[in-house]
Design a protein around this motif. Structure first.
Motif, PDB file in Angstrom:
ATOM      1  N   PHE A   7       0.834  -1.203   0.000  1.00  0.00           N
ATOM      2  CA  PHE A   7       0.000   0.000   0.000  1.00  0.00           C
ATOM      3  C   PHE A   7       0.864   1.246   0.000  1.00  0.00           C
ATOM      4  O   PHE A   7       2.078   1.198   0.217  1.00  0.00           O
ATOM      5  CB  PHE A   7      -0.951   0.004   1.192  1.00  0.00           C
ATOM      6  N   PRO A  18      -4.014   0.623  -2.135  1.00  0.00           N
ATOM      7  CA  PRO A  18      -3.089  -0.370  -2.692  1.00  0.00           C
ATOM      8  C   PRO A  18      -2.203   0.295  -3.745  1.00  0.00           C
ATOM      9  O   PRO A  18      -2.630   1.227  -4.437  1.00  0.00           O
ATOM     10  CB  PRO A  18      -4.023  -1.408  -3.328  1.00  0.00           C
ATOM     11  N   ARG A  22      -0.354  -3.573  -7.089  1.00  0.00           N
ATOM     12  CA  ARG A  22      -1.128  -4.477  -6.223  1.00  0.00           C
ATOM     13  C   ARG A  22      -2.605  -4.423  -6.575  1.00  0.00           C
ATOM     14  O   ARG A  22      -3.295  -5.455  -6.578  1.00  0.00           O
ATOM     15  CB  ARG A  22      -0.922  -4.090  -4.752  1.00  0.00           C
ATOM     16  N   ALA A  86      -6.898  -1.822   1.033  1.00  0.00           N
ATOM     17  CA  ALA A  86      -5.478  -1.783   1.390  1.00  0.00           C
ATOM     18  C   ALA A  86      -5.220  -2.382   2.763  1.00  0.00           C
ATOM     19  O   ALA A  86      -4.270  -3.156   2.955  1.00  0.00           O
ATOM     20  CB  ALA A  86      -4.970  -0.339   1.332  1.00  0.00           C
ATOM     21  N   ASP A  89      -5.813  -6.192   2.641  1.00  0.00           N
ATOM     22  CA  ASP A  89      -4.746  -6.859   1.910  1.00  0.00           C
ATOM     23  C   ASP A  89      -3.469  -6.931   2.743  1.00  0.00           C
ATOM     24  O   ASP A  89      -2.785  -7.958   2.769  1.00  0.00           O
ATOM     25  CB  ASP A  89      -4.490  -6.113   0.606  1.00  0.00           C
TER      26      ASP A  89
END
Length: 473
Positions: A7, A18, A22, A86, A89
């Motif tokens: 991120f 992100p 990504r 973000a 993840d």
């Protein structure tokens, strides 16, 4: 791949996104409908989002699809959705946080396909008028703190820690707990001065209400409130109105009424005192909280614990869509300063009440640890009924066991018991046709509520329930 490489910060304070590379990997090239069968009726609904169950066509596995609007009226919301993506993840390696499976984007919304927890929200346990045992609360809180510790290691504050945002992996108490809903979480960079009105009224920290800088310590206040609620079923600062609640929080008037805390250890109270501190700098950090002596009191948890690993975890198992009843999510509330923010108020489910029995030995061990045992009573009631009835007139049976003298009644009825002095004590006994003791409950005034301590005997098992009902006028 490190979390930092997943991120990047944005121009909006406290928000992440992100990295372009990504995001390219996360976004599905196919449509949601091509890969999933999605239920039409949401089982959770919020201000800007709805959540529906969906079934993956290739595997038959069920997930939770969270639909986030990208725009509402004149407000751009895509950045909020990307921030949540973000955070999810970056937290993919922590088993204490709900996992992200896939992301879809259309012209009007983003869809996050998330792990679906079979046990539903932790709030549902409280809605069933159940208050977990202290040992169970310690086990749950340790797992919750593991998840918060992972977030804080990323300098991310959740900012909405409450039972509605904690989901269970199975039927309580034989389950684990996971933290979810990172929609109002914030990235606290070094030297950042983030001031926002965020959270849920009963759980929000004083600095949020006073429009002071938010920090990771803001979460720790909410942890203290959560612990209080799980141990008693009551809010430590709840008032008749949101304004009164906010006022109580700002004054930080914390007390531990005897009727609510008679079976709660001093170690638990000490932990709450060190978390619900007005000055954020004086609160325990998440690491210090995990090292508190309270957790050492329960060396053998009721079910196996798993820690937050540093490697990928497999998602939750497939579940039947009928295991989690429909739920409602957050709705905006008026703030004390008159500004409209993201303080949310969550409505409770009226889930079907379920009976939960605790084993005789566990309750007796917990009860004996905190109270001096002066009598030996039949195992049928685990010593619970003895605690209540020992305050009343009694007689000795042929076996030498003392029992309360309660008039025999016919169909289920409530009988008021009287103390030895003849004064009415307010304890009520509910009997069935055969004259067997079914329920003993004691109404105790707690502020504007009447709280009932209820004991139910079922052959060799007993359970204790604490719940609140509005006092009859």
């Amino acid at each position: 791949m490190t979390a930092d490489s997943l991120f990047e910060t944005t121009s909006i304070p406290g928000h992440l996104a992100p990295t372009p590379e990504r995001l390219e990997r996360l976004l599905s090239k196919q449509t949601l409908e091509e890969l999933y069968e999605v239920e039409e009726q949401p089982f959770a609904r919020g201000k800007y989002a709805t959540v529906r169950r969906c079934r993956e066509r290739s595997s038959g596995r069920q997930w939770a699809a969270k639909f986030l609007r990208k725009r509402r009226r004149a407000q751009e919301l895509r950045a909020e959705a990307l921030h949540e993506v973000a955070v999810l993840d970056a937290a993919a390696h922590c088993s204490r946080l709900v996992s992200l499976h896939q992301v879809f984007e259309t012209n009007t919304e983003m869809v996050l396909v998330l792990e679906l927890a079979p046990g539903g929200e932790l709030q549902m346990i409280l809605d069933r008028d159940e208050v977990p045992e202290e040992r169970q609360v310690a086990r749950l809180l340790k797992q919750i703190l593991d998840g918060i510790a992972f977030l804080h290691s990323l300098n991310v504050a959740h900012l909405d820690i409450k039972p509605q945002n904690l989901v269970l992996t199975g039927e309580f108490p034989d389950c684990d707990v996971k933290l979810c809903d990172f929609g109002i979480s914030r990235y606290i960079s070094h030297g950042a001065d983030i001031r926002e009105i965020l959270g849920t009224p009963d759980y929000v920290a004083p600095e949020v209400l006073n429009y002071e800088p938010i920090s990771l310590a803001t979460d720790m206040w909410s942890v203290g409130v959560l612990l209080y609620v799980l141990l008693t079923g009551c809010s430590p600062f709840g008032g008749d109105t949101k304004q009164e609640t906010f006022c109580n929080i700002s004054r930080c008037r914390l007390d531990f009424p005897d009727d609510l805390f008679e079976d709660v250890s001093e170690e638990a109270r000490d932990l709450m005192r060190k978390l619900m501190v007005k000055d954020p700098n004086e609160r325990l950090t998440v690491t210090e909280c995990l090292q508190h002596p309270w957790f050492n009191m329960f060396e053998q948890p009721l079910a196996p614990l798993t820690t937050c690993p540093s490697s990928d975890d497999s998602p939750a198992a497939v579940i039947d869509s009928s295991t989690t009843p429909p739920q409602e999510d957050s709705a905006s509330s008026e703030l004390p300063n008159g500004n409209q923010g993201q303080v949310s108020s969550t409505s409770k489910n009226d889930g079907e009440k379920q009976q939960r029995s605790s084993t005789t030995g566990l309750w007796e061990q917990r009860h004996h640890h905190h109270h001096r045992a002066t009598r030996v009573w039949p195992r049928e009631c685990s010593g619970v009924v003895s605690k209540a009835l020992s305050r009343f007139t009694s007689e000795t049976t042929s076996s030498g066991v003392k029992i309360a003298k309660i008039p025999m009644t016919t169909p289920p009825t409530v009988t008021a018991l009287r103390g030895g002095s003849g004064n009415k004590a307010g304890l009520e006994a509910l009997r069935e046709r055969g004259g067997n003791l079914v329920v003993i409950r004691e109404p105790v005034r707690a502020g504007r509520y009447t709280r009932y301590s209820e004991v139910q005997c079922e052959s060799v098992q007993a359970r204790i329930r604490r719940f609140q009902v509005h006092e009859a006028s």
